[in-house]
Design a protein around this motif. Structure first.
Motif, PDB file in Angstrom:
ATOM      1  N   CYS A  32      16.492   4.267  -6.970  1.00 47.12           N
ATOM      2  CA  CYS A  32      15.891   3.713  -5.750  1.00 47.12           C
ATOM      3  C   CYS A  32      14.978   4.737  -5.086  1.00 47.12           C
ATOM      4  N   ALA A  33      14.363   5.609  -5.903  1.00 47.58           N
ATOM      5  CA  ALA A  33      13.408   6.579  -5.351  1.00 47.58           C
ATOM      6  C   ALA A  33      12.035   6.242  -5.926  1.00 47.58           C
ATOM      7  N   LEU A  34      11.481   7.152  -6.699  1.00 46.91           N
ATOM      8  CA  LEU A  34      10.170   6.858  -7.279  1.00 46.91           C
ATOM      9  C   LEU A  34      10.294   6.439  -8.744  1.00 46.91           C
ATOM     10  N   PRO A  38      10.809  -5.357   4.575  1.00 45.23           N
ATOM     11  CA  PRO A  38      11.381  -6.144   3.468  1.00 45.23           C
ATOM     12  C   PRO A  38      12.574  -5.466   2.790  1.00 45.23           C
ATOM     13  N   SER A  39      12.829  -4.202   3.126  1.00 49.06           N
ATOM     14  CA  SER A  39      13.804  -3.422   2.348  1.00 49.06           C
ATOM     15  C   SER A  39      15.210  -4.032   2.304  1.00 49.06           C
ATOM     16  N   PRO A  40      15.743  -4.541   3.432  1.00 48.40           N
ATOM     17  CA  PRO A  40      17.083  -5.140   3.322  1.00 48.40           C
ATOM     18  C   PRO A  40      17.115  -6.338   2.367  1.00 48.40           C
ATOM     19  N   VAL A  41      16.014  -7.074   2.306  1.00 52.13           N
ATOM     20  CA  VAL A  41      15.956  -8.230   1.398  1.00 52.13           C
ATOM     21  C   VAL A  41      15.887  -7.730  -0.053  1.00 52.13           C
ATOM     22  N   THR A  42      15.084  -6.704  -0.269  1.00 51.79           N
ATOM     23  CA  THR A  42      15.017  -6.111  -1.615  1.00 51.79           C
ATOM     24  C   THR A  42      16.398  -5.607  -2.027  1.00 51.79           C
ATOM     25  N   ALA A  43      17.065  -4.912  -1.097  1.00 52.44           N
ATOM     26  CA  ALA A  43      18.392  -4.356  -1.403  1.00 52.44           C
ATOM     27  C   ALA A  43      19.380  -5.471  -1.748  1.00 52.44           C
ATOM     28  N   GLU A  70      19.937  15.427   4.897  1.00 49.81           N
ATOM     29  CA  GLU A  70      20.566  14.724   6.019  1.00 49.81           C
ATOM     30  C   GLU A  70      21.111  13.361   5.589  1.00 49.81           C
ATOM     31  N   ARG A  71      20.299  12.648   4.802  1.00 57.71           N
ATOM     32  CA  ARG A  71      20.734  11.318   4.325  1.00 57.71           C
ATOM     33  C   ARG A  71      21.961  11.442   3.438  1.00 57.71           C
ATOM     34  N   VAL A  72      21.980  12.474   2.626  1.00 47.20           N
ATOM     35  CA  VAL A  72      23.113  12.680   1.716  1.00 47.20           C
ATOM     36  C   VAL A  72      24.385  12.928   2.530  1.00 47.20           C
ATOM     37  N   THR A 121       0.858  -1.185   0.000  1.00 40.02           N
ATOM     38  CA  THR A 121       0.000   0.000   0.000  1.00 40.02           C
ATOM     39  C   THR A 121       0.893   1.234   0.000  1.00 40.02           C
ATOM     40  N   ARG A 122       0.725   2.043  -1.009  1.00 33.09           N
ATOM     41  CA  ARG A 122       1.527   3.266  -1.129  1.00 33.09           C
ATOM     42  C   ARG A 122       0.711   4.460  -0.632  1.00 33.09           C
ATOM     43  N   VAL A 123       1.346   5.298   0.178  1.00 32.02           N
ATOM     44  CA  VAL A 123       0.684   6.540   0.607  1.00 32.02           C
ATOM     45  C   VAL A 123       1.440   7.683  -0.049  1.00 32.02           C
ATOM     46  N   GLY A 150      18.147  -0.917 -10.450  1.00 30.03           N
ATOM     47  CA  GLY A 150      17.802  -0.355  -9.146  1.00 30.03           C
ATOM     48  C   GLY A 150      16.482  -0.905  -8.641  1.00 30.03           C
ATOM     49  N   SER A 151      16.045  -0.392  -7.494  1.00 24.85           N
ATOM     50  CA  SER A 151      14.877  -0.983  -6.835  1.00 24.85           C
ATOM     51  C   SER A 151      13.545  -0.351  -7.211  1.00 24.85           C
ATOM     52  N   ALA A 152      13.559   0.869  -7.729  1.00 24.33           N
ATOM     53  CA  ALA A 152      12.287   1.576  -7.917  1.00 24.33           C
ATOM     54  C   ALA A 152      11.334   0.768  -8.796  1.00 24.33           C
ATOM     55  N   ASN A 153      10.060   0.853  -8.471  1.00 23.88           N
ATOM     56  CA  ASN A 153       9.043   0.236  -9.313  1.00 23.88           C
ATOM     57  C   ASN A 153       8.739   1.174 -10.475  1.00 23.88           C
ATOM     58  N   ASN A 154       8.369   0.622 -11.606  1.00 23.94           N
ATOM     59  CA  ASN A 154       7.992   1.430 -12.780  1.00 23.94           C
ATOM     60  C   ASN A 154       9.048   2.475 -13.136  1.00 23.94           C
ATOM     61  N   GLY A 189      16.692   5.962   0.715  1.00 24.80           N
ATOM     62  CA  GLY A 189      15.669   5.519   1.663  1.00 24.80           C
ATOM     63  C   GLY A 189      15.989   4.120   2.164  1.00 24.80           C
ATOM     64  N   SER A 190      14.955   3.373   2.521  1.00 25.11           N
ATOM     65  CA  SER A 190      15.175   2.053   3.124  1.00 25.11           C
ATOM     66  C   SER A 190      16.000   1.148   2.215  1.00 25.11           C
ATOM     67  N   VAL A 191      15.637   1.079   0.937  1.00 21.16           N
ATOM     68  CA  VAL A 191      16.355   0.178   0.027  1.00 21.16           C
ATOM     69  C   VAL A 191      17.681   0.802  -0.408  1.00 21.16           C
ATOM     70  N   GLY A 192      17.628   2.062  -0.827  1.00 21.17           N
ATOM     71  CA  GLY A 192      18.823   2.730  -1.341  1.00 21.17           C
ATOM     72  C   GLY A 192      19.955   2.731  -0.319  1.00 21.17           C
ATOM     73  N   ALA A 244      22.271  10.850  -4.537  1.00 21.45           N
ATOM     74  CA  ALA A 244      21.389  12.021  -4.501  1.00 21.45           C
ATOM     75  C   ALA A 244      20.131  11.655  -3.737  1.00 21.45           C
ATOM     76  N   ASP A 245      19.651  12.592  -2.956  1.00 25.73           N
ATOM     77  CA  ASP A 245      18.371  12.442  -2.275  1.00 25.73           C
ATOM     78  C   ASP A 245      17.844  13.837  -2.003  1.00 25.73           C
ATOM     79  N   ILE A 246      16.531  13.975  -1.937  1.00 24.05           N
ATOM     80  CA  ILE A 246      15.979  15.294  -1.625  1.00 24.05           C
ATOM     81  C   ILE A 246      16.100  15.571  -0.123  1.00 24.05           C
TER      82      ILE A 246
HETATM   83  P1  NAD Z   1      11.748   5.106   0.833  1.00 22.00           P
HETATM   84  O1  NAD Z   1      10.555   5.991   0.875  1.00 22.00           O
HETATM   85  O2  NAD Z   1      12.303   4.566   2.092  1.00 22.00           O
HETATM   86  O3  NAD Z   1      12.960   5.859   0.085  1.00 22.00           O
HETATM   87  C1  NAD Z   1      12.802   6.659  -1.028  1.00 22.00           C
HETATM   88  C2  NAD Z   1      13.924   7.697  -0.953  1.00 22.00           C
HETATM   89  O4  NAD Z   1      13.936   8.428  -2.181  1.00 22.00           O
HETATM   90  C3  NAD Z   1      13.752   8.720   0.174  1.00 22.00           C
HETATM   91  O5  NAD Z   1      14.957   8.856   0.885  1.00 22.00           O
HETATM   92  C4  NAD Z   1      13.376   9.996  -0.574  1.00 22.00           C
HETATM   93  O6  NAD Z   1      13.785  11.172   0.107  1.00 22.00           O
HETATM   94  C5  NAD Z   1      14.114   9.800  -1.872  1.00 22.00           C
HETATM   95  N1  NAD Z   1      13.627  10.590  -2.993  1.00 22.00           N
HETATM   96  C6  NAD Z   1      12.366  10.922  -3.318  1.00 22.00           C
HETATM   97  N2  NAD Z   1      12.349  11.666  -4.430  1.00 22.00           N
HETATM   98  C7  NAD Z   1      13.636  11.787  -4.833  1.00 22.00           C
HETATM   99  C8  NAD Z   1      14.270  12.423  -5.922  1.00 22.00           C
HETATM  100  N3  NAD Z   1      13.581  13.099  -6.828  1.00 22.00           N
HETATM  101  N4  NAD Z   1      15.611  12.324  -6.035  1.00 22.00           N
HETATM  102  C9  NAD Z   1      16.338  11.643  -5.126  1.00 22.00           C
HETATM  103  N5  NAD Z   1      15.781  11.037  -4.063  1.00 22.00           N
HETATM  104  C10 NAD Z   1      14.459  11.108  -3.919  1.00 22.00           C
HETATM  105  O7  NAD Z   1      11.381   3.949  -0.187  1.00 22.00           O
HETATM  106  P2  NAD Z   1      12.053   2.503  -0.320  1.00 22.00           P
HETATM  107  O8  NAD Z   1      11.280   1.534   0.479  1.00 22.00           O
HETATM  108  O9  NAD Z   1      13.513   2.632  -0.135  1.00 22.00           O
HETATM  109  O10 NAD Z   1      11.738   2.164  -1.850  1.00 22.00           O
HETATM  110  C11 NAD Z   1      12.441   2.808  -2.906  1.00 22.00           C
HETATM  111  C12 NAD Z   1      11.861   2.367  -4.235  1.00 22.00           C
HETATM  112  O11 NAD Z   1      11.981   0.951  -4.363  1.00 22.00           O
HETATM  113  C13 NAD Z   1      10.366   2.671  -4.413  1.00 22.00           C
HETATM  114  O12 NAD Z   1      10.118   2.947  -5.777  1.00 22.00           O
HETATM  115  C14 NAD Z   1       9.690   1.366  -4.039  1.00 22.00           C
HETATM  116  O13 NAD Z   1       8.425   1.219  -4.652  1.00 22.00           O
HETATM  117  C15 NAD Z   1      10.696   0.380  -4.591  1.00 22.00           C
HETATM  118  N6  NAD Z   1      10.631  -0.943  -3.946  1.00 22.00           N
HETATM  119  C16 NAD Z   1      10.828  -1.040  -2.605  1.00 22.00           C
HETATM  120  C17 NAD Z   1      10.775  -2.291  -2.005  1.00 22.00           C
HETATM  121  C18 NAD Z   1      11.015  -2.449  -0.535  1.00 22.00           C
HETATM  122  O14 NAD Z   1      11.234  -3.592  -0.083  1.00 22.00           O
HETATM  123  N7  NAD Z   1      11.005  -1.377   0.247  1.00 22.00           N
HETATM  124  C19 NAD Z   1      10.509  -3.434  -2.775  1.00 22.00           C
HETATM  125  C20 NAD Z   1      10.339  -3.301  -4.155  1.00 22.00           C
HETATM  126  C21 NAD Z   1      10.387  -2.034  -4.726  1.00 22.00           C
END
Ligand code: NAD
Length: 350
Positions: free
Chosen positions: A233-235, A142-147, A203-205, A42-44, A254-258, A178-181, A198-200
């Motif tokens: 690994c963002a959106l 699940p993020s460490p497993v995805t990573a 602090e993380r950067v 579920t995405r918010v 990378g991990s991002a969907n779509n 984020g979690s995966v990156g 890069a991240d928006i």
């Molecule tokens: P997250 O929300 O923890 O991390 C996303 C990070 O991207 C955040 O630190 C955010 O600040 C950064 N971000 C947002 N817009 C940005 C931009 N324009 N430039 C640079 N950084 C930006 O999300 P996550 O769980 O790490 O997931 C990352 C991606 O991987 C998502 O697309 C998610 O759908 C996909 N994914 C995640 C998992 C999982 O196990 N968490 C599994 C499969 C796919």
């Protein structure tokens, strides 16, 4: 109008939930259930419009169908999107309203965390409905497993391109810490890769610069960074007609969907000589982890990691087949997924 919505893109069903007093607008999209009940996070997210949220839910749920088919998990594709800002609008009341919606979908849709929904939120939702996975008491984050799967996938891509999985000195541009990156950066740094990040979130950067000796670039410049591998690994939607010419990396993994704005953009990547690891193949670790909660013998971490360990082999096959047929890697991946779904459908008919 659920009937009209269900006609979108071959989806089986789409539900829209609205609770004005508690601020909920949610979409649950079920793409395909031939392989099993629908599963997806579920995405918010504060999409700019309902249409944008719907498009996201439809694309993400379709990706889940393919992801599950390729990973060999017995589930169909589904995904939920709550149209809200996770920082300011994700109130307990909103989550309670969504929990009621989920309870009404028990048996048809399993869900868990995704961007904007935390494990703590999943814990809360699990008090409202039984179809919530990835809670603190369940398989957890699940993020460490995805990573780990993405890390192995990057090595598979390097191996395909260079005949070596060696990461020492390889420049990897990671978009999103984020979690995966972040977990991916830890692994890459551990094997000597040179990180460009890069991240928006500044602090993380800063932390990545400090801990990994990473080079930071502004968010708008990460695609053009001088790297060997670009790891989104963002959106989603970062790879598009307008951005492909900016890419300097020879590999996108990378991990991002779509990751692709359009399915056809994979051909543009191929024509530019860039090897693309299809997103739903390389990022299947999270799905594998969460799906394992529903395995007949219960969750088994060893079995999860063994299955994630198959991701590089699957990618290697896709890369080889794509090259031999001179076709984009995501066409090959989609073909494999559809073959598996068609075979399951044939089997269930006989
Ligand atoms: P997250 O929300 O923890 O991390 C996303 C990070 O991207 C955040 O630190 C955010 O600040 C950064 N971000 C947002 N817009 C940005 C931009 N324009 N430039 C640079 N950084 C930006 O999300 P996550 O769980 O790490 O997931 C990352 C991606 O991987 C998502 O697309 C998610 O759908 C996909 N994914 C995640 C998992 C999982 O196990 N968490 C599994 C499969 C796919």
């Amino acid at each position: 109008d659920a009937a009209r919505l269900a006609a979108y893109d071959g989806h089986e069903r789409v539900w829209c939930g609205r609770d004005e007093s508690r601020g909920l607008i949610a979409i649950v999209a079920i793409h395909n259930t031939v392989l099993g009940p629908a599963l997806g996070g579920t995405r918010v997210w504060a999409h700019e419009s309902f249409e944008a949220a719907l498009t996201d839910a439809l694309r993400l749920s379709r990706g889940m169908t393919y992801k599950s088919a390729i990973a060999g998990t017995p589930f169909g594709g589904g995904k939920a999107v709550i149209l809200a800002d996770p920082k300011t609008q994700k109130t307990p009341a909103l989550l309670a309203a969504y929990g009621e919606m989920l309870a009404a979908l028990e048996g048809q849709f399993f869900t868990g965390e995704d961007v904007g929904l935390t494990v703590a939120d999943a814990d809360f939702l699990s008090t409202c409905a039984s179809n919530v996975l990835g809670t603190g008491r369940g398989s957890g984050n699940p993020s460490p497993v995805t990573a780990h799967g993405v890390f192995l996938g990057i090595k598979a891509a390097l191996n395909h391109r260079r005949g070596s999985q060696q990461l020492e000195g390889v420049r990897v541009a990671v978009q999103g810490l984020g979690s995966v990156g972040w977990a991916l950066c830890e692994k890459l740094h551990g094997e000597g890769a040179a990180l460009i990040v890069a991240d928006i979130d500044a602090e993380r950067v800063e932390k990545a610069k400090r801990l990994f000796g990473a080079t930071a670039v502004p968010a708008g410049e990460i695609l053009a960074a001088g790297a060997d591998v670009f790891a989104p690994c963002a959106l989603g939607g970062v790879i598009a007609q307008q951005t492909i010419s900016m890419l300097k990396a020879g590999i996108v993994a990378g991990s991002a969907n779509n990751q692709l704005a359009r399915h056809e953009d994979a051909r543009l990547l191929m024509d530019a000589g860039i090897l693309y690891a299809p997103d739903y193949v390389i990022n299947a670790g999270g799905l594998i982890n969460v799906a394992a909660e529903l395995a007949p013998g219960g969750y088994d971490r060893g079995a999860v990691m063994a299955k994630v360990g198959e991701i590089p082999g699957t990618l290697g096959d896709i890369f080889t087949r794509a090259e031999a047929q001179r076709r984009p890697t995501n066409d090959i991946a989609a073909e494999i997924a559809m073959e598996r779904i068609a075979a399951a459908a044939r089997k269930s008919r006989t």
